[in-house]
Enzyme design. Structure first.
Site, PDB file in Angstrom:
ATOM      1  N   GLN A   1     -10.341  -2.415   2.479  1.00 56.42           N
ATOM      2  CA  GLN A   1      -9.863  -3.106   3.675  1.00 56.42           C
ATOM      3  C   GLN A   1      -9.798  -2.186   4.901  1.00 56.42           C
ATOM      4  OE1 GLN A   1      -5.969  -4.006   1.685  1.00 56.42           O
ATOM      5  NE2 GLN A   1      -5.136  -3.733   3.739  1.00 56.42           N
TER       6      GLN A   1
ATOM      7  N   SER B   1       6.634  -0.515  10.059  1.00 51.23           N
ATOM      8  CA  SER B   1       5.268  -0.398   9.570  1.00 51.23           C
ATOM      9  C   SER B   1       5.128   0.995   8.965  1.00 51.23           C
ATOM     10  CB  SER B   1       4.293  -0.536  10.744  1.00 51.23           C
ATOM     11  OG  SER B   1       3.027  -0.029  10.387  1.00 51.23           O
TER      12      SER B   1
ATOM     13  N   MET C   1       0.853  -1.193   0.000  1.00 52.30           N
ATOM     14  CA  MET C   1       0.000   0.000   0.000  1.00 52.30           C
ATOM     15  C   MET C   1       0.892   1.247   0.000  1.00 52.30           C
ATOM     16  SD  MET C   1      -3.458  -0.931   2.010  1.00 52.30           S
ATOM     17  CE  MET C   1      -2.886  -0.695   3.658  1.00 52.30           C
TER      18      MET C   1
ATOM     19  N   HIS D   1       9.327  -3.588   3.394  1.00 48.92           N
ATOM     20  CA  HIS D   1       8.896  -3.828   2.012  1.00 48.92           C
ATOM     21  C   HIS D   1      10.104  -4.156   1.135  1.00 48.92           C
ATOM     22  CE1 HIS D   1       5.585  -0.958   3.301  1.00 48.92           C
ATOM     23  NE2 HIS D   1       4.897  -1.990   2.868  1.00 48.92           N
TER      24      HIS D   1
HETATM   25  O1  PAF Z   1      -0.231  -5.690   3.760  1.00 50.60           O
HETATM   26  C1  PAF Z   1      -0.625  -4.767   3.014  1.00 50.60           C
HETATM   27  O2  PAF Z   1       0.065  -3.778   2.789  1.00 50.60           O
HETATM   28  C2  PAF Z   1      -1.980  -4.879   2.363  1.00 50.60           C
HETATM   29  O3  PAF Z   1      -2.896  -5.473   3.212  1.00 50.60           O
HETATM   30  C3  PAF Z   1      -1.960  -5.583   0.986  1.00 50.60           C
HETATM   31  C4  PAF Z   1      -1.513  -7.018   1.115  1.00 50.60           C
HETATM   32  C5  PAF Z   1      -1.017  -4.826   0.063  1.00 50.60           C
HETATM   33  C6  PAF Z   1      -3.344  -5.566   0.374  1.00 50.60           C
HETATM   34  O4  PAF Z   1      -3.822  -4.276   0.204  1.00 50.60           O
END
Ligand code: PAF
Length: 285
Positions: A59, A185, A28, A35
């Site tokens: 979500q 995060s 995201m 990441h």
């Molecule tokens: O973990 C995340 O950043 C999100 O939940 C994902 C897997 C990219 C889905 O939007």
């Protein structure tokens, strides 16, 4: 690397330059070292890597959280530019590209969607399943990479792959931490400085849990966790559970734990206004 923003462009690129195996890293945005470590694993294992950057409204059960979610595409692209190869893609779709029509699918993940995060973020995993399945369909990866910090999400995505019959391996990678132990995060950058300084208490408490398991039973450990974290003003526990890594069933006593499963202590804490999650594997012997 190439940056594409539409499904049409993505398909056009697929026609020409995609070499297997293909690795997908769904994100995201607001990228950090966590990441990056997923992207680097994908680069090591795959000929073509696709990193998606999409803040998925489906979500978020809290509109304010969606509004405040950190976004910095320019910085994300700079970071990716440093590691992705000529052949790799960054996919930055709009809402219309991901959801050309209203997505009304309802998934059923059984217990996986009834505990911990699911109780505190109703609809969250259904939204994750919508976007991840859409990304899987669009990019058709061989391997997709997720961080185990989102422990429950990994279990849900594995179940999604099974349910939908995707031929994709889910590669779950370890939590990457700041030097003081705080799990990385995107939300960390939203922490107020005074609260950020105290946030490593979450990981330090989890580590203590792991060692306490030898002498104490779970009810006592839960009391310890609550006291140790909530002694910090502005910190409030949403849940702390010890669950197995298959069905995520919370255990209440050590004698409920079987030798054939792995167990994780999972926690969600409100640190000021920001919600942080973390987990640790519990060593039983
Ligand atoms: O973990 C995340 O950043 C999100 O939940 C994902 C897997 C990219 C889905 O939007």
């Amino acid at each position: 690397m190439k940056v594409v923003t539409t499904v049409k462009e993505l398909r056009r690129k697929f026609g020409k330059v995609i070499f297997p195996p293909v690795g997908l890293v769904p994100t995201m945005g607001a990228l950090h070292e966590g990441h990056l470590s997923l992207v680097l694993s994908a680069i090591r294992e795959c000929e073509t890597v696709i990193v998606s950057i999409y803040v998925n409204p489906e979500q978020f059960n809290d509109k304010e959280d969606l509004k405040n979610y950190p976004r910095n595409t320019e910085k994300d692209l700079e970071m990716l530019q440093g590691v992705l190869r000529g052949n790799d893609l960054v996919f930055i779709p709009s809402d219309k590209e991901i959801y050309p029509e209203k997505d009304t699918r309802i998934f059923n993940f059984g217990n996986l969607d009834k505990v911990m995060e699911a109780l505190h973020r109703p609809g969250h995993f259904n939204g994750v399943a919508k976007v991840v399945s859409r990304l899987f369909e669009l990019t058709n990866p061989d391997i997709s990479y997720f961080g185990i910090k989102d422990f429950q999400q990994v279990a849900v995505v594995k179940a999604l792959v099974k349910q939908c019959g995707f031929n994709i391996r889910i590669s779950a990678k370890p939590v990457i931490r700041e030097t003081d132990g705080l799990a990385m995060s995107s939300r960390n950058q939203l922490l107020e400085p005074g609260i950020r300084d105290q946030a490593p208490v979450i990981y330090h408490t989890l580590r203590k849990v792991s060692s306490m398991m030898k002498e104490k039973d779970i009810p006592d450990i839960k009391i310890f966790v609550r006291n140790n974290i909530e002694k910090h003003k502005d910190f409030e526990i949403e849940y702390f559970e010890i669950v197995d890594d298959v069905e995520l069933i919370p255990v209440n006593r050590k004698d409920e734990m079987g030798n054939d499963r792995r167990y994780y202590g999972c926690i969600a804490v409100k640190a000021g206004k920001i919600r942080l999650i973390d987990n640790i594997e519990i060593e039983l012997s």
